[in-house]
Design a protein around this motif. Sequence first.
Motif, PDB file in Angstrom:
ATOM      1  N   ALA A 178      12.386  10.314  10.702  1.00 38.99           N
ATOM      2  CA  ALA A 178      11.675  10.019  12.200  1.00 38.99           C
ATOM      3  C   ALA A 178      12.415   9.551  13.373  1.00 38.99           C
ATOM      4  CB  ALA A 178      10.591  10.618  12.799  1.00 38.99           C
ATOM      5  N   GLY A 179      13.442   8.986  12.915  1.00 34.00           N
ATOM      6  CA  GLY A 179      13.682   7.630  13.894  1.00 34.00           C
ATOM      7  C   GLY A 179      12.974   6.761  14.489  1.00 34.00           C
ATOM      8  N   GLU A 180      11.940   6.510  14.055  1.00 35.65           N
ATOM      9  CA  GLU A 180      11.206   5.874  14.504  1.00 35.65           C
ATOM     10  C   GLU A 180      10.669   4.553  14.138  1.00 35.65           C
ATOM     11  OE1 GLU A 180       8.644   6.694  16.858  1.00 35.65           O
ATOM     12  OE2 GLU A 180       9.399   8.154  17.111  1.00 35.65           O
ATOM     13  N   ARG A 181      10.331   2.923  14.652  1.00 42.18           N
ATOM     14  CA  ARG A 181      10.513   1.812  13.858  1.00 42.18           C
ATOM     15  C   ARG A 181       9.197   2.135  13.209  1.00 42.18           C
ATOM     16  NH1 ARG A 181       7.899  -2.709  17.809  1.00 42.18           N
ATOM     17  NH2 ARG A 181       6.695  -0.163  18.096  1.00 42.18           N
ATOM     18  N   GLY A 182       9.433   1.374  11.775  1.00 44.36           N
ATOM     19  CA  GLY A 182       8.154   0.775  10.943  1.00 44.36           C
ATOM     20  C   GLY A 182       7.221   0.128  11.403  1.00 44.36           C
ATOM     21  N   LEU A 183       6.312   0.333  10.357  1.00 44.76           N
ATOM     22  CA  LEU A 183       5.484  -0.637  11.146  1.00 44.76           C
ATOM     23  C   LEU A 183       5.641  -2.808  11.299  1.00 44.76           C
ATOM     24  CD1 LEU A 183       2.779   1.016   8.282  1.00 44.76           C
ATOM     25  CD2 LEU A 183       3.143   1.080  11.007  1.00 44.76           C
ATOM     26  N   LEU A 184       5.065  -2.748  11.638  1.00 47.16           N
ATOM     27  CA  LEU A 184       5.008  -4.342  11.533  1.00 47.16           C
ATOM     28  C   LEU A 184       4.678  -4.730  10.480  1.00 47.16           C
ATOM     29  CD1 LEU A 184       2.371  -5.390  14.304  1.00 47.16           C
ATOM     30  CD2 LEU A 184       5.176  -4.982  14.184  1.00 47.16           C
ATOM     31  N   PRO A 185       5.201  -6.301   9.655  1.00 48.43           N
ATOM     32  CA  PRO A 185       5.551  -7.004   8.366  1.00 48.43           C
ATOM     33  C   PRO A 185       4.330  -6.760   8.007  1.00 48.43           C
ATOM     34  CG  PRO A 185       6.619  -8.015   9.715  1.00 48.43           C
ATOM     35  CD  PRO A 185       6.117  -6.562  11.108  1.00 48.43           C
ATOM     36  N   GLY A 186       3.304  -6.607   8.415  1.00 51.37           N
ATOM     37  CA  GLY A 186       1.329  -6.901   8.383  1.00 51.37           C
ATOM     38  C   GLY A 186       1.319  -5.682   7.850  1.00 51.37           C
ATOM     39  N   GLY A 187       1.829  -4.582   8.199  1.00 49.83           N
ATOM     40  CA  GLY A 187       1.538  -3.534   7.461  1.00 49.83           C
ATOM     41  C   GLY A 187       0.893  -2.711   8.926  1.00 49.83           C
ATOM     42  N   PHE A 188       0.018  -1.713   8.132  1.00 50.94           N
ATOM     43  CA  PHE A 188      -0.551  -1.304   8.932  1.00 50.94           C
ATOM     44  C   PHE A 188      -1.968  -1.622   9.537  1.00 50.94           C
ATOM     45  CE2 PHE A 188      -4.953   1.514   9.843  1.00 50.94           C
ATOM     46  CZ  PHE A 188      -4.295   3.199   9.802  1.00 50.94           C
ATOM     47  N   ILE A 189      -2.955  -2.488   9.022  1.00 48.33           N
ATOM     48  CA  ILE A 189      -3.636  -3.023  10.293  1.00 48.33           C
ATOM     49  C   ILE A 189      -3.226  -3.965  11.081  1.00 48.33           C
ATOM     50  CG2 ILE A 189      -5.296  -5.078  10.310  1.00 48.33           C
ATOM     51  CD1 ILE A 189      -6.237  -3.898   7.487  1.00 48.33           C
ATOM     52  N   ASP A 190      -1.964  -5.020  11.173  1.00 51.24           N
ATOM     53  CA  ASP A 190      -1.956  -5.558  11.485  1.00 51.24           C
ATOM     54  C   ASP A 190      -0.536  -4.442  12.600  1.00 51.24           C
ATOM     55  OD1 ASP A 190      -1.500  -7.773  10.560  1.00 51.24           O
ATOM     56  OD2 ASP A 190       0.158  -8.225   9.800  1.00 51.24           O
ATOM     57  N   THR A 191      -0.208  -3.558  12.717  1.00 53.11           N
ATOM     58  CA  THR A 191       0.529  -2.321  13.610  1.00 53.11           C
ATOM     59  C   THR A 191      -0.683  -2.266  14.825  1.00 53.11           C
ATOM     60  OG1 THR A 191       2.033  -2.052  12.023  1.00 53.11           O
ATOM     61  CG2 THR A 191       1.923  -0.541  13.595  1.00 53.11           C
ATOM     62  N   CYS A 197       1.142  -0.795   0.385  1.00 61.10           N
ATOM     63  CA  CYS A 197       0.407   0.048  -0.273  1.00 61.10           C
ATOM     64  C   CYS A 197       0.553   1.093  -0.074  1.00 61.10           C
ATOM     65  CB  CYS A 197      -0.586  -0.051   1.401  1.00 61.10           C
ATOM     66  SG  CYS A 197      -1.887   1.369   1.335  1.00 61.10           S
ATOM     67  N   PRO A 198       0.323   1.954  -0.441  1.00 64.21           N
ATOM     68  CA  PRO A 198       1.136   3.198  -0.881  1.00 64.21           C
ATOM     69  C   PRO A 198       1.855   4.027   0.374  1.00 64.21           C
ATOM     70  CG  PRO A 198      -0.168   3.568  -2.737  1.00 64.21           C
ATOM     71  CD  PRO A 198      -0.493   2.307  -1.715  1.00 64.21           C
ATOM     72  N   LEU A 199      -0.159   4.014   1.160  1.00 67.30           N
ATOM     73  CA  LEU A 199       0.276   4.671   2.660  1.00 67.30           C
ATOM     74  C   LEU A 199       1.361   4.394   3.395  1.00 67.30           C
ATOM     75  CD1 LEU A 199      -4.052   5.620   3.004  1.00 67.30           C
ATOM     76  CD2 LEU A 199      -1.441   7.558   2.277  1.00 67.30           C
ATOM     77  N   THR A 200       1.141   2.456   3.378  1.00 65.56           N
ATOM     78  CA  THR A 200       2.104   2.208   4.219  1.00 65.56           C
ATOM     79  C   THR A 200       3.108   2.278   4.133  1.00 65.56           C
ATOM     80  OG1 THR A 200       0.410   0.353   4.530  1.00 65.56           O
ATOM     81  CG2 THR A 200       2.975  -0.412   4.629  1.00 65.56           C
ATOM     82  N   ALA A 201       3.557   2.196   2.819  1.00 68.33           N
ATOM     83  CA  ALA A 201       5.230   3.116   2.425  1.00 68.33           C
ATOM     84  C   ALA A 201       5.587   4.713   2.238  1.00 68.33           C
ATOM     85  CB  ALA A 201       5.756   2.841   0.602  1.00 68.33           C
ATOM     86  N   LEU A 202       4.155   5.351   2.690  1.00 66.43           N
ATOM     87  CA  LEU A 202       4.943   6.859   3.142  1.00 66.43           C
ATOM     88  C   LEU A 202       4.711   6.679   4.603  1.00 66.43           C
ATOM     89  CD1 LEU A 202       4.969   9.434   2.074  1.00 66.43           C
ATOM     90  CD2 LEU A 202       2.371  10.006   2.271  1.00 66.43           C
ATOM     91  N   GLU A 203       4.531   5.800   5.823  1.00 70.96           N
ATOM     92  CA  GLU A 203       4.744   6.242   7.085  1.00 70.96           C
ATOM     93  C   GLU A 203       5.878   5.348   7.333  1.00 70.96           C
ATOM     94  OE1 GLU A 203       2.039   4.590  10.516  1.00 70.96           O
ATOM     95  OE2 GLU A 203       0.737   4.225   9.020  1.00 70.96           O
ATOM     96  N   ASN A 204       5.563   4.081   6.525  1.00 66.18           N
ATOM     97  CA  ASN A 204       7.296   4.456   6.719  1.00 66.18           C
ATOM     98  C   ASN A 204       8.937   4.756   6.630  1.00 66.18           C
ATOM     99  OD1 ASN A 204       6.722   1.534   7.998  1.00 66.18           O
ATOM    100  ND2 ASN A 204       5.877   0.228   6.567  1.00 66.18           N
ATOM    101  N   TRP A 205       8.034   5.622   5.892  1.00 64.98           N
ATOM    102  CA  TRP A 205       9.321   6.391   5.305  1.00 64.98           C
ATOM    103  C   TRP A 205       9.696   7.070   6.218  1.00 64.98           C
ATOM    104  CZ3 TRP A 205       8.809  11.172   4.351  1.00 64.98           C
ATOM    105  CH2 TRP A 205       9.727  12.354   3.147  1.00 64.98           C
ATOM    106  N   GLY A 206       8.105   8.536   6.422  1.00 62.07           N
ATOM    107  CA  GLY A 206       8.324   9.138   7.178  1.00 62.07           C
ATOM    108  C   GLY A 206       8.821   9.085   9.001  1.00 62.07           C
ATOM    109  N   ARG A 207       8.345   7.391   9.634  1.00 60.31           N
ATOM    110  CA  ARG A 207       9.249   6.783  10.792  1.00 60.31           C
ATOM    111  C   ARG A 207      10.563   6.511  10.447  1.00 60.31           C
ATOM    112  NH1 ARG A 207       6.508   3.848  14.197  1.00 60.31           N
ATOM    113  NH2 ARG A 207       4.131   4.038  14.331  1.00 60.31           N
ATOM    114  N   ALA A 208      11.196   6.057   9.309  1.00 62.88           N
ATOM    115  CA  ALA A 208      12.310   5.981   9.211  1.00 62.88           C
ATOM    116  C   ALA A 208      12.951   7.626   9.082  1.00 62.88           C
ATOM    117  CB  ALA A 208      12.501   5.207   8.208  1.00 62.88           C
TER     118      ALA A 208
END
Length: 138
Positions: free
Chosen positions: A68-81, A55-66
Amino acid sequence: MIYRYVWQATMAAHFLVIAYIALGGFAAWWRPRLAWPHLALCAWALVQLTGLVECPLTALENWGRARAGERGLLPGGFIDTYIEGIVYPEEYVAVVRLAVIAVVLVSWAGLAVVIRRRRRRPSRTTGTSAAPAPEASR
């Protein structure tokens, strides 16, 4: 700091998209044109269930988190997290997915009824004027 806002805004947008996927068909009862973006997002959700594309939203969120020095989403993405195991227990994933599909199908069936009723009803903008014609004087 800006990267934190990026991933937080993306997270909020993700929640809104998921809510629209589940309930957007009911919004189309009010404005039938909303059925098209709802249909597109439902199709996208089905593609996402295959796991073949990210999902492009998952990719964008992971990019922003990285950034910002934050941990990325779980491997299952947004719903799993954010949803599974938090909103409902993980063992009910299949039940929840079927319930969402049922809600979407009910909303589309209701939309078909709404559209059919609107087509049967005569349009208010066509036809004769609403004011009665004056009676002829004797």
